[in-house]
Design a protein around this motif. Structure first.
Motif, short mmCIF file in Angstrom:
data_model
loop_
_atom_site.label_atom_id
_atom_site.label_comp_id
_atom_site.label_asym_id
_atom_site.label_seq_id
_atom_site.Cartn_x
_atom_site.Cartn_y
_atom_site.Cartn_z
N UNK A 61 0.85 -1.18 0.00
CA UNK A 61 0.00 0.00 0.00
C UNK A 61 0.88 1.24 0.00
N UNK A 62 0.86 1.95 -1.10
CA UNK A 62 1.66 3.14 -1.24
C UNK A 62 1.39 3.77 -2.59
N UNK A 63 2.12 4.82 -2.88
CA UNK A 63 1.93 5.54 -4.13
C UNK A 63 2.28 4.66 -5.33
N UNK A 64 1.42 4.66 -6.32
CA UNK A 64 1.61 3.86 -7.54
C UNK A 64 2.92 4.21 -8.24
N UNK A 65 3.29 5.50 -8.19
CA UNK A 65 4.49 5.94 -8.90
C UNK A 65 5.75 5.32 -8.32
N UNK A 234 -1.76 9.04 5.61
CA UNK A 234 -3.18 9.01 5.28
C UNK A 234 -3.86 7.91 6.10
N UNK A 235 -4.86 8.31 6.90
CA UNK A 235 -5.47 7.37 7.83
C UNK A 235 -6.15 6.21 7.11
N UNK A 236 -6.76 6.49 5.96
CA UNK A 236 -7.44 5.43 5.21
C UNK A 236 -6.44 4.40 4.71
N UNK A 237 -5.33 4.88 4.14
CA UNK A 237 -4.31 3.96 3.62
C UNK A 237 -3.69 3.15 4.75
N UNK A 238 -3.43 3.83 5.87
CA UNK A 238 -2.83 3.13 7.00
C UNK A 238 -3.78 2.08 7.55
N UNK A 239 -5.07 2.40 7.60
CA UNK A 239 -6.05 1.43 8.07
C UNK A 239 -6.07 0.20 7.17
N UNK A 240 -5.94 0.39 5.86
CA UNK A 240 -5.91 -0.73 4.92
C UNK A 240 -4.70 -1.62 5.17
N UNK A 241 -3.55 -1.00 5.43
CA UNK A 241 -2.33 -1.77 5.68
C UNK A 241 -2.48 -2.58 6.96
N UNK A 251 -5.15 -15.49 10.18
CA UNK A 251 -5.14 -16.74 9.41
C UNK A 251 -3.99 -17.65 9.85
N UNK A 252 -2.83 -17.04 10.09
CA UNK A 252 -1.66 -17.83 10.46
C UNK A 252 -1.87 -18.53 11.79
N UNK A 253 -2.48 -17.82 12.74
CA UNK A 253 -2.70 -18.39 14.08
C UNK A 253 -4.05 -19.12 14.19
N UNK A 254 -4.81 -19.10 13.07
CA UNK A 254 -6.13 -19.73 13.06
C UNK A 254 -7.00 -19.18 14.18
N UNK A 255 -7.00 -17.89 14.29
CA UNK A 255 -7.80 -17.21 15.30
C UNK A 255 -9.03 -16.62 14.63
N UNK A 256 -10.17 -16.94 15.15
CA UNK A 256 -11.41 -16.36 14.65
C UNK A 256 -11.79 -15.20 15.57
N UNK A 257 -11.46 -14.01 15.15
CA UNK A 257 -11.67 -12.83 15.98
C UNK A 257 -11.85 -11.62 15.08
N UNK A 258 -12.84 -10.83 15.39
CA UNK A 258 -13.08 -9.61 14.63
C UNK A 258 -12.41 -8.43 15.33
N UNK A 259 -11.78 -7.58 14.54
CA UNK A 259 -11.21 -6.34 15.08
C UNK A 259 -12.27 -5.26 14.94
N UNK A 260 -12.87 -4.81 16.05
CA UNK A 260 -13.91 -3.78 15.96
C UNK A 260 -13.37 -2.51 15.29
N UNK A 261 -14.09 -1.96 14.33
CA UNK A 261 -13.64 -0.73 13.67
C UNK A 261 -13.36 0.40 14.65
N UNK A 262 -14.12 0.46 15.74
CA UNK A 262 -13.91 1.53 16.72
C UNK A 262 -12.54 1.41 17.37
N UNK A 263 -12.09 0.18 17.64
CA UNK A 263 -10.76 0.00 18.25
C UNK A 263 -9.65 0.26 17.24
N UNK A 264 -9.89 -0.07 15.99
CA UNK A 264 -8.90 0.25 14.97
C UNK A 264 -8.76 1.77 14.85
#
Length: 374
Positions: A61-65, A234-241, A251-264
């Motif tokens: 995630x970064x500038x295309x250029x 950029x907060x949006x780009x950082x959130x995506x990363x 996936x690696x730890x096989x953990x089924x857990x949701x990250x609440x958007x508010x905590x992110x």
């Protein structure tokens, strides 16, 4: 490859790379496995306008250029130097580019104060030398030499941490595109010279905070094209990363857990606040030792997720997130603890009263963590 702790990009995305190679009918430079456009698509992900039968996810995630300039450089006879602050994704971009171009990202030299010329040229199998003498069979090629012989990409991590002797040896490789092996008899076939094949190039990385450790010479700088990777603000780009890396972790730890958007949002805002405080600080003593990079942000979230999964309620909480943030960023005592305490009282406490939400619990968890470490 679930039996690998961390699979390199060419293994992790092998099926995707095979598919891209099967549909790629564009011209390819030298021995490249994918065309430049396909390399860019592999790194940055596909768009609807690409008209593909399947979606290719974005991996960097970064500038295309920055990606395009990197690809163009590798198609020339110059080396590529990715430079930036810690945690800006330089090594990950280098790995993805190597995987897409050469299907091998593991030809890596790690630059340290102990790196020698042998690490970028060759060494010897002592037992074979004693038994049969010095020969090509008893020679151990470096990752860079292997890349030269196969016409692929070699990587050099943390170039400015290596000594001037090593950097000078790299100048010769980048300029002459061969390595002399004076211990061998040259004969008529030039067996004492290893020539680079078309497609060989080097991707080096350098930490901009290491300026002054072992500065690059003007001669070496001329042989690289520089691509400066900025800190993601950029907060949006950082959130995506952060979300992308977190999903990989789960996936690696096989953990089924949701990250609440508010905590992110709390995590992103906390790092933004601390970066603003560091920018306004009058001296290094008033700044956290941490670079406050996106990679460190991911580390805080990873720590909080694992702690909550193993020792908590199998859920991510604001209290655990605050504890992980303090534990990860407080590297100097008492300086960093004092800075974090000031942040909690001066910024988080007023915000928790005004905005509520997860902030009061975050404040309480941060205070408890500081009290424990003090």
């Amino acid at each position: 490859m679930s039996d690998l702790l961390r699979a390199p990009a060419e293994i992790k995305y092998a099926e995707e790379l095979d598919w891209l190679e099967s549909i790629d009918d564009a011209p390819k430079p030298f021995s490249w496995r994918l065309s430049p456009k396909m390399v860019r698509l592999f790194v940055l992900g596909s768009e609807r306008a690409d008209g593909l039968d399947r979606e290719i996810p974005q991996k960097w995630f970064g500038d295309r250029s920055f990606v395009e300039r990197s690809i163009v450089t590798l198609a020339s006879d110059r080396g590529l130097l990715l430079i930036g602050d810690p945690g800006t994704g330089k090594s990950w971009l280098a790995e993805l580019l190597s995987a897409a171009i050469s299907r091998n990202s593991t030809q890596v030299v790690q630059g340290t104060a102990g790196t020698t010329e042998d690490h970028i040229k060759y060494s010897w199998n002592v037992s074979m030398v004693i038994a049969k003498g010095q020969s090509r069979e008893s020679m151990i090629p470096s990752p860079i030499m292997t890349a030269m012989e196969t016409g692929t990409i070699g990587r050099f991590e943390e170039l400015t941490r290596s000594t001037s002797d090593v950097q000078d040896a790299l100048i010769s490789i980048l300029s002459e595109k061969y390595i002399s092996v004076p211990e061998l008899d040259g004969g008529d076939g030039g067996e004492n010279i290893v020539f680079a094949k078309p497609g060989f190039s080097i991707i080096a990385t350098a930490n901009s905070r290491d300026r002054g450790v072992n500065d690059l010479s003007s001669a070496l700088k001329r042989r690289f094209n520089f691509v400066r990777i900025p800190v993601v603000t950029n907060k949006k780009s950082e959130a995506e990363i952060v979300r992308f890396r977190t999903e990989e972790l789960l996936r690696r730890h096989r953990i089924e857990l949701d990250v609440p958007p508010t905590l992110l949002d709390v995590l992103l805002q906390s790092f933004a606040d601390l970066r603003a405080s560091a920018a306004a600080a009058g001296s290094d003593e008033e700044k956290l030792e941490s670079a406050l990079s996106t990679a460190e942000q991911i580390g805080v979230l990873e720590d909080a997720i694992l702690h909550g999964n193993f020792f908590g309620e199998r859920a991510l909480t604001a209290r655990t997130l605050a504890s992980s943030l303090v534990g990860s960023l407080a590297r100097r005592e008492p300086e960093d603890l004092a800075i974090l305490n000031k942040y909690l009282h001066g910024v988080v406490e007023p915000r928790s009263k005004e905005d509520g939400g997860s902030w009061p619990e975050f404040l309480e968890g941060g205070r408890d963590a500081i009290a424990t470490l003090s």
